[in-house]
Design an enzyme around this catalytic site. Sequence first.
Site, PDB file in Angstrom:
ATOM      1  N   ASP A 190      35.206  34.606  39.690  1.00  0.00           N
ATOM      2  CA  ASP A 190      35.239  35.181  40.830  1.00  0.00           C
ATOM      3  C   ASP A 190      35.031  34.302  42.320  1.00  0.00           C
ATOM      4  OD1 ASP A 190      35.115  37.008  43.143  1.00  0.00           O
ATOM      5  OD2 ASP A 190      34.569  38.143  42.412  1.00  0.00           O
ATOM      6  N   HIS A 191      36.429  33.889  42.411  1.00  0.00           N
ATOM      7  CA  HIS A 191      35.599  32.473  43.689  1.00  0.00           C
ATOM      8  C   HIS A 191      34.731  32.814  44.493  1.00  0.00           C
ATOM      9  CE1 HIS A 191      38.688  34.538  45.896  1.00  0.00           C
ATOM     10  NE2 HIS A 191      38.469  33.956  46.926  1.00  0.00           N
ATOM     11  N   HIS A 253      35.701  41.249  44.153  1.00  0.00           N
ATOM     12  CA  HIS A 253      34.598  40.646  45.637  1.00  0.00           C
ATOM     13  C   HIS A 253      33.790  41.142  46.212  1.00  0.00           C
ATOM     14  CE1 HIS A 253      38.258  37.723  44.799  1.00  0.00           C
ATOM     15  NE2 HIS A 253      38.788  37.831  45.318  1.00  0.00           N
TER      16      HIS A 253
END
Length: 516
Positions: A190-191, A253
């Site tokens: 999950d960047h 996110h």
Amino acid sequence: MADNVTFDAPQAPGAVFFIFGATGDLARRKLFPAIYSLYREGKLTEDFAVIGVARRPRTPSEFHEDVMESIREFSRYPVADEEEWARFVDHFEYKSLDINNIDGFRELREQTEAIERKFGIAGGRLFYLALAPELFGGVSFNLKAGGMLDGPGWNRLVIEKPFGYNLESARELNEQINQVFKEEEIYRIDHYLGKEMVQNIEVIRFANAFFEPLWNKQHIANIQITLGETVGVEERGGYYDHSGALRDMAQNHMLQLLTMIAMEPPSRLLAEDIRDEKVKVLRSLRPFSSSDEVRKNVVRGQYTQGLFKGKTLPAYRQEDKVNPESTTETYFAARVFVDNFRWAGVPFYIRTGKRLPVKTTEVVVEFKRMPTNVYLGQKHNLEPNLLVIRVNPMEGIYVKINAKKPGSESEIQPLAMDFCQSCMVGINSPEAYERLLHDAVRGDSTYFTRWDEVSSAWSFVDKIAEAWQESAGDLASYPAGTWGPVEADQLLAQDGFHWWPVNGQEEDNVVWRVNS
């Protein structure tokens, strides 16, 4: 290897990076530039290699040119000189591969062993699947069947979101992957967890004596998490119309940001201890037990045609590859509660949407107001204290306090003490993918999501999605270029709160003291 190291970090061990989907947008925009930055900063030495894997044929020179164009357009480091570039790109090879062809994986194994000998790589292999999720299982099976996992070193699998469409599909996908890889070998990326200020949340909380003692229901009135995008769905209309804001942004996110804010201090600063605390937060989320509860606490919206900065913006239903009668949400807001001892009764307001006025990711911690009986009179503006963590695009934090207005007898005005990390001269902050790739090759899983995190998040989100299926008519609308449906404002107004301005759009009467 260049000697212009900017950030201190341990060197990664020798490894071969396999980029499945090497001709795709993610590889071009993020992965190749990330590998180049790691090389420029000395975090990758000469004992590494990259094998790009995709279906379409590419000659070695064509692939090298693809990498060069990627670096020129998206890297935060320009190409230094021809000699260094030639040394760097020599580590890149390409393999045209049908992922359903076992013989192709056997050929890939031979190519891998040859490049490992060439650069003296001890056998570490990192498989990055920049592919559609439905392909993860099949590629994993074929990696094993083709002998790609039989090397002397470690094997790790990095996979992108979305990890499933709901809990059931995520569980099926996980079961497939677990037949080949152990949980500790799986790195679900999950960047957002790689962003500088997200990782800084832990330090801000646990390394400052004037924050952690106040980080509870006795002192905090509410917490607001905003993730705004100015763009529409662009070329992703076909994907987005089957996903929506809830699955595309909230399930991963936004809930990850919430866990970082709400987690308890870990017993040790080790990956599993930190992820244990994050899972506890997700398990403490108050579930929505009925459609009526969802309706009272959740707002779903879709943008209509709007005017922003003199430009007419199309409605979502007018976007390419979107159903003209679509009820997919482009905006999601919710009031959620973490039912544990620290946070009982404190509302967490989260919102995300497309076609909003500002691109931003920001966390606002609103502290409880001081008693007003000491400072009476209309001339006093005794506002609540705020701690604001700016994640994107401007990285930094600021604390908003009340102070006497200079030159006045006793008039009070807001004062913000601001730290802008992005404004610091000489700082060239690493991109999220750089940190996460570097962590993955070193075996640090701290900022990757564990399966129980994924399943807990889906369990929470699925309740909302199920309620929406029963009440499709609850879709609110908002003009493109605005802050979303009015129902999202009413959600906070019911509790006596309001959304705080974000990303520098603070009130005019705030006096700034900038430290940069």
